[in-house]
Design an enzyme around this catalytic site. Structure first.
Site, PDB file in Angstrom:
ATOM      1  N   HIS A  89       0.904  -1.044  -0.273  1.00 15.41           N
ATOM      2  CA  HIS A  89      -0.082  -0.232   0.102  1.00 15.41           C
ATOM      3  C   HIS A  89       0.836   1.490  -0.225  1.00 15.41           C
ATOM      4  O   HIS A  89       0.679   2.073  -0.585  1.00 15.41           O
ATOM      5  CB  HIS A  89      -1.082   0.123   1.151  1.00 15.41           C
ATOM      6  CG  HIS A  89      -1.490  -1.091   1.563  1.00 15.41           C
ATOM      7  ND1 HIS A  89      -2.815  -1.770   0.145  1.00 15.41           N
ATOM      8  CD2 HIS A  89      -2.468  -1.467   2.522  1.00 15.41           C
ATOM      9  CE1 HIS A  89      -2.839  -2.971   0.573  1.00 15.41           C
ATOM     10  NE2 HIS A  89      -3.026  -2.782   1.867  1.00 15.41           N
ATOM     11  N   PHE A 118      -4.448  22.926   3.086  1.00 12.11           N
ATOM     12  CA  PHE A 118      -2.587  23.359   3.187  1.00 12.11           C
ATOM     13  C   PHE A 118      -2.360  24.670   3.704  1.00 12.11           C
ATOM     14  O   PHE A 118      -3.169  25.207   4.296  1.00 12.11           O
ATOM     15  CB  PHE A 118      -2.869  23.524   1.247  1.00 12.11           C
ATOM     16  CG  PHE A 118      -1.380  24.380   1.050  1.00 12.11           C
ATOM     17  CD1 PHE A 118      -0.360  23.473   1.106  1.00 12.11           C
ATOM     18  CD2 PHE A 118      -1.226  25.840   1.081  1.00 12.11           C
ATOM     19  CE1 PHE A 118       0.785  23.910   0.315  1.00 12.11           C
ATOM     20  CE2 PHE A 118       0.112  25.894   0.788  1.00 12.11           C
ATOM     21  CZ  PHE A 118       1.407  25.589   0.459  1.00 12.11           C
TER      22      PHE A 118
HETATM   23  O1  LIG Z   1      -4.524  -5.078   3.063  1.00 13.83           O
HETATM   24  C1  LIG Z   1      -4.695  -4.543   4.234  1.00 13.83           C
HETATM   25  O2  LIG Z   1      -4.828  -3.235   5.069  1.00 13.83           O
HETATM   26  C2  LIG Z   1      -6.244  -3.565   5.990  1.00 13.83           C
HETATM   27  C3  LIG Z   1      -6.334  -2.042   6.221  1.00 13.83           C
HETATM   28  O3  LIG Z   1      -7.205  -1.600   5.308  1.00 13.83           O
HETATM   29  P1  LIG Z   1      -8.091  -0.547   5.053  1.00 13.83           P
HETATM   30  O4  LIG Z   1      -8.750  -0.081   4.071  1.00 13.83           O
HETATM   31  O5  LIG Z   1      -9.221  -0.844   6.150  1.00 13.83           O
HETATM   32  O6  LIG Z   1      -7.271   1.117   5.593  1.00 13.83           O
HETATM   33  C4  LIG Z   1      -4.922  -4.328   7.103  1.00 13.83           C
HETATM   34  O7  LIG Z   1      -5.646  -3.619   8.318  1.00 13.83           O
HETATM   35  C5  LIG Z   1      -4.287  -5.213   7.250  1.00 13.83           C
HETATM   36  O8  LIG Z   1      -3.494  -5.157   8.079  1.00 13.83           O
HETATM   37  C6  LIG Z   1      -3.692  -5.484   5.659  1.00 13.83           C
HETATM   38  O9  LIG Z   1      -3.419  -6.360   5.256  1.00 13.83           O
END
Ligand SMILES: O=C1O[C@H](COP(=O)(O)O)[C@@H](O)[C@H](O)[C@H]1O
Ligand SMILES: NC(=O)C1=CN([C@@H]2O[C@H](COP(=O)(O)OP(=O)(O)OC[C@H]3O[C@@H](n4cnc5c(N)ncnc54)[C@H](OP(=O)(O)O)[C@@H]3O)[C@@H](O)[C@H]2O)C=CC1
Length: 502
Positions: free
Chosen positions: A245, A385
């Site tokens: 991510h 900002f």
């Molecule tokens: O890919 C993952 O993302 C989640 C968090 O995703 P979000 O959309 O709720 O921010 C995370 O909890 C997880 O550990 C991870 O594998």
């Protein structure tokens, strides 16, 4: 990429196959997403859905597993029933041919033995990816329509295992048939990064080492493993969040302007910028592991990571990581990119902070603070900002303020779809813009594999931090060293709701 009805192939039926239909991801994300798309008339017509998993299950049972996550509103019941009438389910093993042959018969029957397009979603543990994809290829492919395969992370554990998976998939499918999901690429503000950067002269011309001091990309979660750390313990926060991510966000923040918005032009630029990043070293990082907070108000908060019964009591798996990355190209040489992520921290937050350099030749007695552009991915999408202004009234004092674009105020009536909704729709449309290409993956693993191996071979001990804190203090010190300034003087006067943590 806007998904228009015309992207769909006329009236050819579509069949969506959910492998792992009995599992957590399927019930919490995939079926709800398909329902919302159906409810909003966004799925091409006709689309049918077929689940596949080992458990023997009726559609009624599958439906009752999913019900709690579908958010069905009053008045939608008839349409909800209609949605489930489009569903079927086949129970079968992941090895052997029999189950897949049954599945294929079922698909053909659902398609009235006519031409159809098929989407296969692998909501499965990676241990069965190879078998399942091989059997899809040999037994379940549509013979006269197109076929697309959606793969969920983890895409391997390191460069070698990821390459093995990529090679295996490449031996079965063309890259155009593969949709590797990183659900952060489906989030509104992540999708907005290109527009913010390349649609605004004022930003595009300052987006470089001449103006920017440092960039910080943060992911925080306020809960720990909640007694289910077994899976996490094998991967750790670097593989769970940073390598995918955060690196995806970084590449969108740092890449050069693509030639066009064509998915391959964008992904070419993402790969190029990743190639400019040297592999990480331990000295670039701070690693942490949470310990229980004796004053915590929940059981989870009082329980340290090592006290989770599903985690080895001597585990050195990091639950917090910070990395200072260098991008050795003309635009970014010398600008630290700080990536931070962690579980069991003080809040839920994902954001990008672009911190501008100090104003040279300050005439305001050292009271000038750096400009900062904050792109808040969640919670509460916002872009603000931070800038200096004269304090209003009979004074010549200066103070920090903000230009504020809070979505819940400015776009009150807009519906922001869930990341999975956008991404699954993109697969129907054939748009790979928000999916990870194999060479992006290869570069991401090149950056992280050496450090992951070193940490694991040497059992590098992470620093303890208390559940519910901001993480190890050393991380703040490292941010300071990496030219990120925190003043602690900024006051936000906006509404509480937009900054709520959950
Ligand atoms: O890919 C993952 O993302 C989640 C968090 O995703 P979000 O959309 O709720 O921010 C995370 O909890 C997880 O550990 C991870 O594998
Ligand atoms: N449109 C909107 O909704 C807007 C909302 N706001 C809200 O106002 C609040 C303050 O704004 P923000 O931009 O965060 O401004 P600040 O400059 O106060 O904080 C910046 C960040 O610094 C980090 N920090 C906190 N303590 C320390 C420390 N001791 N050392 C180093 N870093 C520290 C925190 O993040 P971390 O813990 O991750 O390091 C914090 O979020 C936020 O809640 C923000 O969401 C502001 C403007 C617009």
């Amino acid at each position: 990429m806007i998904c228009e009805g015309t992207h769909f192939d006329g009236k050819i039926p579509h069949t969506f196959v959910v492998f792992g239909a009995s599992g957590d991801l399927a019930k919490k994300k995939i079926y709800p997403t398909l329902w919302w798309l159906y409810r909003d008339d966004l799925l091409p017509k006709p689309t049918k859905i077929c689940g596949y998993a080992r458990s023997k299950m009726s559609i009624e049972k599958l439906r009752s597993n999913c019900d709690a996550y579908m958010k069905v509103q009053p008045g939608e019941q008839a349409k909800y029933d209609e949605f489930w009438s489009l569903n079927s389910y086949v129970a079968g093993a992941y090895d052997g041919r029999t189950g897949y042959e049954l599945l294929n018969q079922q698909l053909e029957q659902m398609e009235n033995h006519c031409k159809a397009n098929r989407i296969f979603y692998l909501a499965l543990p990676p241990s069965v990816y190879d078998l399942v994809t091989l059997n899809i290829k040999n037994i379940c492919m549509s013979r006269n329509g197109w076929n697309r395969v959606i793969v969920e992370k983890p895409f391997g554990r390191d460069d070698v295992t990821s390459k093995a998976l990529s090679d295996h998939l490449a031996s079965l499918f063309d890259e155009e048939q593969l949709y590797r999901i990183d659900h952060y690429l489906g989030k509104e503000m992540v999708q907005n990064l290109m527009t913010i950067r390349f649609g605004n002269k004022i930003l595009s011309s300052t987006w470089n080492r001449e103006n920017i001091a440092s960039v910080q990309i943060t992911f925080k979660e306020p809960f720990g493993t909640q007694g289910r750390g077994g899976y996490f313990d094998e991967f750790g926060i670097i593989r769970d969040v940073m390598q995918n991510h955060l690196i995806q966000i970084l590449s969108l923040v740092a890449m050069e302007k693509p030639v066009s918005c064509h998915p391959d032009d964008i992904r070419d630029e993402k790969v190029k910028v990743l190639k400019s990043i040297p592999a990480l070293e331990l000295s670039d990082m701070v690693l942490g592991q949470y310990v229980g907070n004796p004053d915590g108000t929940t059981e989870d908060a009082r329980t340290g990571y090592l006290e989770d019964p599903t985690v080895t009591s001597t585990s050195t798996t990091p639950t917090f990581a910070m990395a200072v990355m260098k991008i050795n190209n003309e635009r970014w040489q010398g600008v630290p990119f700080i990536l931070r992520c962690g579980k069991a921290l003080n809040e839920r937050k994902a954001e990008v902070r672009i911190q501008y350099q100090d104003v040279p030749g300050d005439i305001f007695e050292g009271n000038t603070k750096r400009n900062e552009l904050v792109i808040r991915v969640q919670p509460g999408e916002a872009l603000y900002f931070k800038m200096m202004t004269k304090s209003p009234g009979i004074t010549f004092d200066i103070e920090e303020t903000e230009l504020d674009l809070t979505y819940e105020h400015r776009y009150k009536d807009s519906y922001l779809p869930d990341a999975y909704e956008r991404l699954i729709l993109d697969v129907f449309c054939g748009s790979q813009m928000h999916f990870v290409r194999s060479d992006e993956l290869r570069e991401a693993w090149r950056i992280f594999t050496p450090i992951l191996h070193k940490i694991e071979q040497e059992h590098t001990k992470p620093l303890p931090y208390v559940y519910g804190s901001r993480g190890p203090k050393e991380a703040d010190r490292k941010c300071e060293e990496a030219n990120f300034r925190y003043y602690g003087s900024y006051k936000w006067h906006g509404s509480k709701s937009s900054t709520s943590n959950l």
